[in-house]
Design a protein around this motif. Structure first.
Motif, PDB file in Angstrom:
ATOM      1  N   ARG A  32       0.857  -1.206   0.000  1.00  0.00           N
ATOM      2  CA  ARG A  32       0.000   0.000   0.000  1.00  0.00           C
ATOM      3  C   ARG A  32       0.888   1.250   0.000  1.00  0.00           C
ATOM      4  NH1 ARG A  32      -3.542  -0.837   4.975  1.00  0.00           N
ATOM      5  NH2 ARG A  32      -3.290  -3.076   5.139  1.00  0.00           N
ATOM      6  N   PRO A  33       1.725   1.393  -1.034  1.00  0.00           N
ATOM      7  CA  PRO A  33       2.785   2.412  -0.995  1.00  0.00           C
ATOM      8  C   PRO A  33       2.293   3.839  -1.266  1.00  0.00           C
ATOM      9  CG  PRO A  33       2.802   1.270  -3.099  1.00  0.00           C
ATOM     10  CD  PRO A  33       1.719   0.617  -2.280  1.00  0.00           C
ATOM     11  N   ARG A  34       3.095   4.773  -0.802  1.00  0.00           N
ATOM     12  CA  ARG A  34       2.845   6.184  -1.147  1.00  0.00           C
ATOM     13  C   ARG A  34       3.116   6.356  -2.633  1.00  0.00           C
ATOM     14  NH1 ARG A  34       6.880   9.828  -0.440  1.00  0.00           N
ATOM     15  NH2 ARG A  34       7.847   8.489   1.118  1.00  0.00           N
ATOM     16  N   THR A  35       4.235   5.817  -3.087  1.00  0.00           N
ATOM     17  CA  THR A  35       4.531   5.784  -4.526  1.00  0.00           C
ATOM     18  C   THR A  35       5.127   4.413  -4.844  1.00  0.00           C
ATOM     19  OG1 THR A  35       6.768   6.626  -4.186  1.00  0.00           O
ATOM     20  CG2 THR A  35       5.078   8.251  -4.726  1.00  0.00           C
ATOM     21  N   LEU A  36       4.868   3.950  -6.058  1.00  0.00           N
ATOM     22  CA  LEU A  36       5.452   2.676  -6.512  1.00  0.00           C
ATOM     23  C   LEU A  36       6.069   2.922  -7.886  1.00  0.00           C
ATOM     24  CD1 LEU A  36       5.872  -0.421  -6.390  1.00  0.00           C
ATOM     25  CD2 LEU A  36       3.570  -0.685  -7.335  1.00  0.00           C
ATOM     26  N   THR A  37       7.372   2.596  -7.995  1.00  0.00           N
ATOM     27  CA  THR A  37       8.076   2.818  -9.259  1.00  0.00           C
ATOM     28  C   THR A  37       8.742   1.521  -9.696  1.00  0.00           C
ATOM     29  OG1 THR A  37       8.611   5.028  -8.439  1.00  0.00           O
ATOM     30  CG2 THR A  37       9.776   4.298 -10.426  1.00  0.00           C
ATOM     31  N   GLY A  38       8.461   1.109 -10.916  1.00  0.00           N
ATOM     32  CA  GLY A  38       9.162  -0.041 -11.493  1.00  0.00           C
ATOM     33  C   GLY A  38      10.198   0.478 -12.471  1.00  0.00           C
ATOM     34  N   VAL A  39      11.416  -0.055 -12.364  1.00  0.00           N
ATOM     35  CA  VAL A  39      12.496   0.398 -13.249  1.00  0.00           C
ATOM     36  C   VAL A  39      13.029  -0.791 -14.025  1.00  0.00           C
ATOM     37  CG1 VAL A  39      14.739   1.568 -13.361  1.00  0.00           C
ATOM     38  CG2 VAL A  39      13.168   2.086 -11.482  1.00  0.00           C
ATOM     39  N   ASP A  40      13.154  -0.637 -15.333  1.00  0.00           N
ATOM     40  CA  ASP A  40      13.826  -1.675 -16.113  1.00  0.00           C
ATOM     41  C   ASP A  40      14.670  -1.034 -17.193  1.00  0.00           C
ATOM     42  OD1 ASP A  40      13.338  -4.957 -16.200  1.00  0.00           O
ATOM     43  OD2 ASP A  40      14.321  -4.100 -17.971  1.00  0.00           O
ATOM     44  N   VAL A  41      15.826  -1.658 -17.430  1.00  0.00           N
ATOM     45  CA  VAL A  41      16.762  -1.141 -18.423  1.00  0.00           C
ATOM     46  C   VAL A  41      16.229  -1.365 -19.837  1.00  0.00           C
ATOM     47  CG1 VAL A  41      18.142  -3.275 -18.585  1.00  0.00           C
ATOM     48  CG2 VAL A  41      19.235  -1.072 -19.005  1.00  0.00           C
ATOM     49  N   GLU A  42      15.353  -2.361 -19.996  1.00  0.00           N
ATOM     50  CA  GLU A  42      14.803  -2.639 -21.321  1.00  0.00           C
ATOM     51  C   GLU A  42      13.317  -2.289 -21.336  1.00  0.00           C
ATOM     52  OE1 GLU A  42      14.284  -6.671 -22.613  1.00  0.00           O
ATOM     53  OE2 GLU A  42      14.628  -6.121 -24.696  1.00  0.00           O
ATOM     54  N   GLY A  43      12.971  -1.250 -22.085  1.00  0.00           N
ATOM     55  CA  GLY A  43      11.585  -0.803 -22.041  1.00  0.00           C
ATOM     56  C   GLY A  43      10.784  -1.070 -23.291  1.00  0.00           C
ATOM     57  N   PHE A  44      11.455  -1.378 -24.390  1.00  0.00           N
ATOM     58  CA  PHE A  44      10.728  -1.375 -25.654  1.00  0.00           C
ATOM     59  C   PHE A  44      10.849  -2.667 -26.444  1.00  0.00           C
ATOM     60  CE2 PHE A  44      11.231   2.940 -24.305  1.00  0.00           C
ATOM     61  CZ  PHE A  44       9.967   3.470 -24.532  1.00  0.00           C
ATOM     62  N   ARG A  45      11.136  -3.768 -25.734  1.00  0.00           N
ATOM     63  CA  ARG A  45      11.108  -5.078 -26.402  1.00  0.00           C
ATOM     64  C   ARG A  45       9.760  -5.233 -27.096  1.00  0.00           C
ATOM     65  NH1 ARG A  45      12.778 -10.818 -24.038  1.00  0.00           N
ATOM     66  NH2 ARG A  45      14.604  -9.554 -23.623  1.00  0.00           N
ATOM     67  N   LEU A  46       9.802  -5.704 -28.340  1.00  0.00           N
ATOM     68  CA  LEU A  46       8.552  -5.830 -29.097  1.00  0.00           C
ATOM     69  C   LEU A  46       8.003  -7.245 -28.955  1.00  0.00           C
ATOM     70  CD1 LEU A  46       6.728  -4.184 -30.942  1.00  0.00           C
ATOM     71  CD2 LEU A  46       8.091  -4.990 -32.890  1.00  0.00           C
ATOM     72  N   TYR A  47       6.743  -7.378 -28.583  1.00  0.00           N
ATOM     73  CA  TYR A  47       6.101  -8.685 -28.459  1.00  0.00           C
ATOM     74  C   TYR A  47       5.445  -9.067 -29.783  1.00  0.00           C
ATOM     75  CZ  TYR A  47       6.533  -7.691 -23.432  1.00  0.00           C
ATOM     76  OH  TYR A  47       7.004  -7.382 -22.178  1.00  0.00           O
ATOM     77  N   PRO A  48       5.209 -10.382 -29.990  1.00  0.00           N
ATOM     78  CA  PRO A  48       4.565 -10.824 -31.237  1.00  0.00           C
ATOM     79  C   PRO A  48       3.204 -10.156 -31.459  1.00  0.00           C
ATOM     80  CG  PRO A  48       5.399 -12.708 -29.998  1.00  0.00           C
ATOM     81  CD  PRO A  48       5.572 -11.513 -29.123  1.00  0.00           C
TER      82      PRO A  48
END
Ligand SMILES: C[S@@+](CC[C@H](N)C(=O)[O-])C[C@H]1O[C@@H](n2cnc3c(N)ncnc32)[C@H](O)[C@@H]1O
Length: 283
Positions: free
Chosen positions: A141-157
């Motif tokens: 139940r966070p005040r803010t929640l941030t997800g970070v990933d170095v790869e953001g734009f991998r294309l899915y089928p």
């Protein structure tokens, strides 16, 4: 034939110091180097293109089926305790995977008598498309929640990118964001940092179709230690005790202090190695 290389090619590419004593030397075979180059091409291409259509939403399965009695009973408990029904939001695979992560968090905290954290800032490092953002949301139940990933734009089928998927997963969650960044370069003080299955050996990096340039556990753990607030907690989950021991040595070298460990002997969704949860602090 094997070529000798420093643990991360990123150390070379990012001008990081090659004499970082916390980074052990790894040997990469020609095949591994070839695969890394190939994945690197796609990685750079997707990050350059930054393809995005619109937030992608899974079609909810509505009702999970084919589960054993003990799984159904445990899911019932989690639903009652956290007032959540993942199957109303996601397909069967993602719904069960979310119950699995929530089950781990719930049991890990209960079994180690940890106090609950609520209303704090939570950052998840290496969140992929952040398919488990809702789990972190109902648990912390966070005040803010941030997800970070170095790869953001991998294309899915499907024609959608990881970015689209992440924005679908966080769409209904208040104060939640998805950041495409190399966490080694993120400066953001946070009360709770979580990392589920971070890369601490090179093989999984290639298995995730990423270049070895993103493999930099020493830098990652140093950054986590630096970004934790003084009373902050780093919560990490590793695959099996062997990997957990490697991860622990990186944590210690980054100046983190071990608090506790808990092994999940019977996860809701079977894994090749039992998940090992651990808690770390800087004080
Ligand atoms: C083994 S996957 C785990 C994904 C996710 N935590 C899960 O449990 O499904 C590791 C993730 O870490 C990300 N990653 C690796 N190095 C990173 C870095 N330096 N900064 C941010 N993300 C990173 C990878 O892109 C990948 O998505």
């Amino acid at each position: 034939m094997e070529l000798h290389a420093k643990a991360s090619e990123s150390a070379i590419e990012n001008n990081a110091t090659l004499s970082d004593p916390a980074t052990p030397v790894h040997r990469y075979s020609l095949i591994q180097r070839g695969r890394s180059l190939y994945h690197g091409l796609w990685f750079r291409l997707s990050e350059g293109l930054r393809w995005s259509r619109r937030p992608y939403h899974e079609t909810p399965i509505g009702c999970l089926s084919g589960l054993a009695h003990w799984q159904v009973a445990r899911i019932d408990e989690l639903q009652a305790r956290y007032d959540v029904r993942f199957e109303s939001h996601y397909g069967g695979h993602t719904a069960l995977a979310n119950y699995t992560y929530l089950d781990l968090l719930d049991q890990a905290w209960v079994c180690t008598n940890r106090p609950a954290f609520h209303g704090i800032a939570v950052t998840d490092v290496g969140c992929a498309n952040f398919w488990y953002a809702r789990t972190l949301h109902v648990f912390f139940r966070p005040r803010t929640l941030t997800g970070v990933d170095v790869e953001g734009f991998r294309l899915y089928p499907s024609g959608y990118s990881r970015y689209d998927a992440a924005h679908g997963y966080i769409a209904e969650l208040p104060r939640t964001s998805f950041l495409v960044e190399n966490y080694c370069e993120v400066e953001r003080r946070t009360d709770v940092i979580t990392a589920w299955f971070p890369f601490v050996t090179p093989s999984p990096v290639l298995a995730w179709r990423l270049p070895l340039t993103v493999f930099s556990p020493a830098r990652l753990l140093h950054r986590i230690a630096r970004n934790l607030t003084s009373q902050g907690i780093f919560f990490m989950v590793n695959q099996g005790t062997e990997e957990a021991a490697i991860a622990a040595s990186y944590c210690r070298r980054a100046g983190l202090r071990f608090m506790d460990q808990w092994i999940h002997a019977r996860p809701l969704r079977a894994r090749p190695h039992p998940p090992v949860a651990s808690w770390w602090t800087t004080t």
